[in-house]
Scaffold this motif. Structure first.
Motif, PDB file in Angstrom:
ATOM      1  N   ARG A 163       0.823  -1.214   0.000  1.00 10.42           N
ATOM      2  CA  ARG A 163       0.000   0.000   0.000  1.00 10.42           C
ATOM      3  C   ARG A 163       0.853   1.259   0.000  1.00 10.42           C
ATOM      4  O   ARG A 163       0.479   2.269  -0.568  1.00 10.42           O
ATOM      5  N   SER A 164       1.988   1.183   0.671  1.00  9.86           N
ATOM      6  CA  SER A 164       2.830   2.378   0.800  1.00  9.86           C
ATOM      7  C   SER A 164       3.897   2.471  -0.292  1.00  9.86           C
ATOM      8  O   SER A 164       4.706   3.396  -0.279  1.00  9.86           O
ATOM      9  N   ALA A 165       3.907   1.533  -1.219  1.00 11.73           N
ATOM     10  CA  ALA A 165       4.891   1.583  -2.305  1.00 11.73           C
ATOM     11  C   ALA A 165       4.674   2.853  -3.125  1.00 11.73           C
ATOM     12  O   ALA A 165       3.558   3.179  -3.499  1.00 11.73           O
ATOM     13  N   ALA A 166       5.757   3.561  -3.350  1.00 13.53           N
ATOM     14  CA  ALA A 166       5.697   4.794  -4.146  1.00 13.53           C
ATOM     15  C   ALA A 166       6.835   4.750  -5.152  1.00 13.53           C
ATOM     16  O   ALA A 166       7.940   4.314  -4.834  1.00 13.53           O
ATOM     17  N   PHE A 167       6.534   5.187  -6.350  1.00 11.56           N
ATOM     18  CA  PHE A 167       7.518   5.123  -7.424  1.00 11.56           C
ATOM     19  C   PHE A 167       7.748   6.521  -7.981  1.00 11.56           C
ATOM     20  O   PHE A 167       6.795   7.279  -8.164  1.00 11.56           O
ATOM     21  N   ARG A 168       8.987   6.810  -8.265  1.00 10.33           N
ATOM     22  CA  ARG A 168       9.278   8.058  -8.961  1.00 10.33           C
ATOM     23  C   ARG A 168       8.832   7.915 -10.409  1.00 10.33           C
ATOM     24  O   ARG A 168       8.575   6.819 -10.880  1.00 10.33           O
ATOM     25  N   MET A 169       8.754   9.044 -11.077  1.00 13.19           N
ATOM     26  CA  MET A 169       8.273   9.054 -12.455  1.00 13.19           C
ATOM     27  C   MET A 169       9.450   9.154 -13.425  1.00 13.19           C
ATOM     28  O   MET A 169      10.498   9.695 -13.083  1.00 13.19           O
ATOM     29  N   GLN A 170       9.258   8.612 -14.621  1.00 14.69           N
ATOM     30  CA  GLN A 170      10.248   8.740 -15.690  1.00 14.69           C
ATOM     31  C   GLN A 170       9.519   8.753 -17.020  1.00 14.69           C
ATOM     32  O   GLN A 170       8.431   8.193 -17.156  1.00 14.69           O
ATOM     33  N   ARG A 171      10.122   9.393 -17.991  1.00 16.27           N
ATOM     34  CA  ARG A 171       9.556   9.365 -19.337  1.00 16.27           C
ATOM     35  C   ARG A 171       9.662   7.941 -19.875  1.00 16.27           C
ATOM     36  O   ARG A 171      10.657   7.265 -19.699  1.00 16.27           O
ATOM     37  N   GLY A 172       8.591   7.485 -20.512  1.00 20.24           N
ATOM     38  CA  GLY A 172       8.607   6.129 -21.050  1.00 20.24           C
ATOM     39  C   GLY A 172       8.532   5.059 -19.978  1.00 20.24           C
ATOM     40  O   GLY A 172       8.885   3.910 -20.218  1.00 20.24           O
ATOM     41  N   GLY A 173       8.050   5.411 -18.794  1.00 15.58           N
ATOM     42  CA  GLY A 173       7.962   4.447 -17.689  1.00 15.58           C
ATOM     43  C   GLY A 173       6.779   3.518 -17.840  1.00 15.58           C
ATOM     44  O   GLY A 173       6.032   3.555 -18.830  1.00 15.58           O
ATOM     45  N   TYR A 174       6.612   2.660 -16.846  1.00 14.17           N
ATOM     46  CA  TYR A 174       5.491   1.733 -16.837  1.00 14.17           C
ATOM     47  C   TYR A 174       4.186   2.513 -16.659  1.00 14.17           C
ATOM     48  O   TYR A 174       4.125   3.493 -15.919  1.00 14.17           O
ATOM     49  N   ARG A 175       3.137   2.019 -17.290  1.00 13.96           N
ATOM     50  CA  ARG A 175       1.819   2.641 -17.148  1.00 13.96           C
ATOM     51  C   ARG A 175       1.310   2.453 -15.713  1.00 13.96           C
ATOM     52  O   ARG A 175       1.238   1.329 -15.221  1.00 13.96           O
ATOM     53  N   GLU A 176       0.957   3.565 -15.103  1.00 11.27           N
ATOM     54  CA  GLU A 176       0.549   3.560 -13.701  1.00 11.27           C
ATOM     55  C   GLU A 176      -0.627   2.632 -13.429  1.00 11.27           C
ATOM     56  O   GLU A 176      -0.620   1.880 -12.448  1.00 11.27           O
ATOM     57  N   GLU A 177      -1.660   2.678 -14.294  1.00  9.93           N
ATOM     58  CA  GLU A 177      -2.876   1.916 -14.017  1.00  9.93           C
ATOM     59  C   GLU A 177      -2.612   0.409 -14.018  1.00  9.93           C
ATOM     60  O   GLU A 177      -3.217  -0.336 -13.241  1.00  9.93           O
ATOM     61  N   GLN A 178      -1.692  -0.063 -14.851  1.00  6.00           N
ATOM     62  CA  GLN A 178      -1.383  -1.493 -14.873  1.00  6.00           C
ATOM     63  C   GLN A 178      -0.630  -1.912 -13.615  1.00  6.00           C
ATOM     64  O   GLN A 178      -0.927  -2.946 -13.024  1.00  6.00           O
ATOM     65  N   VAL A 179       0.345  -1.095 -13.226  1.00  4.33           N
ATOM     66  CA  VAL A 179       1.110  -1.408 -12.018  1.00  4.33           C
ATOM     67  C   VAL A 179       0.186  -1.379 -10.802  1.00  4.33           C
ATOM     68  O   VAL A 179       0.209  -2.294  -9.966  1.00  4.33           O
ATOM     69  N   ASP A 180      -0.635  -0.346 -10.699  1.00  8.81           N
ATOM     70  CA  ASP A 180      -1.545  -0.226  -9.556  1.00  8.81           C
ATOM     71  C   ASP A 180      -2.510  -1.409  -9.488  1.00  8.81           C
ATOM     72  O   ASP A 180      -2.795  -1.917  -8.401  1.00  8.81           O
ATOM     73  N   ALA A 181      -3.012  -1.858 -10.623  1.00 13.88           N
ATOM     74  CA  ALA A 181      -3.933  -2.995 -10.644  1.00 13.88           C
ATOM     75  C   ALA A 181      -3.246  -4.265 -10.141  1.00 13.88           C
ATOM     76  O   ALA A 181      -3.842  -5.042  -9.380  1.00 13.88           O
ATOM     77  N   LEU A 182      -1.996  -4.467 -10.531  1.00 11.94           N
ATOM     78  CA  LEU A 182      -1.280  -5.661 -10.068  1.00 11.94           C
ATOM     79  C   LEU A 182      -0.991  -5.575  -8.571  1.00 11.94           C
ATOM     80  O   LEU A 182      -1.118  -6.564  -7.848  1.00 11.94           O
ATOM     81  N   LEU A 183      -0.627  -4.388  -8.090  1.00 13.34           N
ATOM     82  CA  LEU A 183      -0.397  -4.227  -6.650  1.00 13.34           C
ATOM     83  C   LEU A 183      -1.691  -4.499  -5.883  1.00 13.34           C
ATOM     84  O   LEU A 183      -1.669  -5.173  -4.844  1.00 13.34           O
TER      85      LEU A 183
END
Length: 194
Positions: A163-183
């Motif tokens: 729940r507390s996992a936080a990721f920095r942003m980068q150009r061309g990074g992973y799509r947020e909605e897919q990562v959030d759904a898997l978490l």
């Protein structure tokens, strides 16, 4: 009305805040929005209703305002509410379908997560375009590795850590909605087997 009566009325109308308040330049969650959501959650839980789920709590969001509730305190409370709702759902499912069916469903959900994370590093999720920001790939892959070790090898991992996992942003990074759904799916598995 006597001044003492007026003072008593004011004190009873102004209940102490449920959480600490953000101060200075810090923003916090809108107090009325949080209070309303938690009152509805309490009513749903105590009324034994199914109209609020652990997933609903996980995706709850509140506006950020000056002098709002401290975000970390509210998030911790929401985590406890989510845990309680997940435990109730698990208990109901075990009573109605049996423990074997519940465990099998959790095992299937865990396998779906593992299958997704079996993809090669740096290719586990869809990427944003080079002009768009997404989650930093190396940080997400690090957390993905922890999830795999939890599901495959039993390495410790808690719902709160995810729940507390936080990721920095980068150009061309992973799509947020897919990562959030898997978490979210992984948190569901963790809560199912507690």
């Amino acid at each position: 009305m006597a001044s003492d009566d007026l003072q008593n009325l004011i004190e009873t109308e102004q209940a102490p805040p449920a959480f600490s308040l953000s101060g200075g330049r810090a923003h916090g969650y809108h107090r009325a929005a949080v209070d309303t959501f938690l009152a509805a959650a309490r009513a749903a839980f105590e009324g034994d209703a199914d109209d609020l789920t652990a997933a609903d709590v996980r995706v709850a969001s509140f506006p950020l305002v000056k002098n709002g509730y401290v975000v970390a305190e509210v998030d911790a409370a929401l985590g406890r509410v989510e845990d309680a709702l997940a435990a109730r759902a698990r208990d109901r499912a075990v009573r109605s379908r049996g423990a074997g069916a519940w465990v099998e469903k959790a095992r299937e959900d865990a396998q779906v997560v593992l299958d997704h994370l079996a993809r090669p590093a740096r290719h586990r999720f869809a990427r944003t375009g080079m002009l768009t920001f997404g989650y930093r790939v190396d940080e997400v892959d690090h957390v993905a590795g922890r999830i795999v070790r939890y599901l495959r090898d039993g390495e410790p991992l808690t719902a709160e850590q995810l729940r507390s996992a936080a990721f920095r942003m980068q150009r061309g990074g992973y799509r947020e909605e897919q990562v959030d759904a898997l978490l979210d799916a992984t948190v569901d598995v963790i809560l199912a087997v507690r």
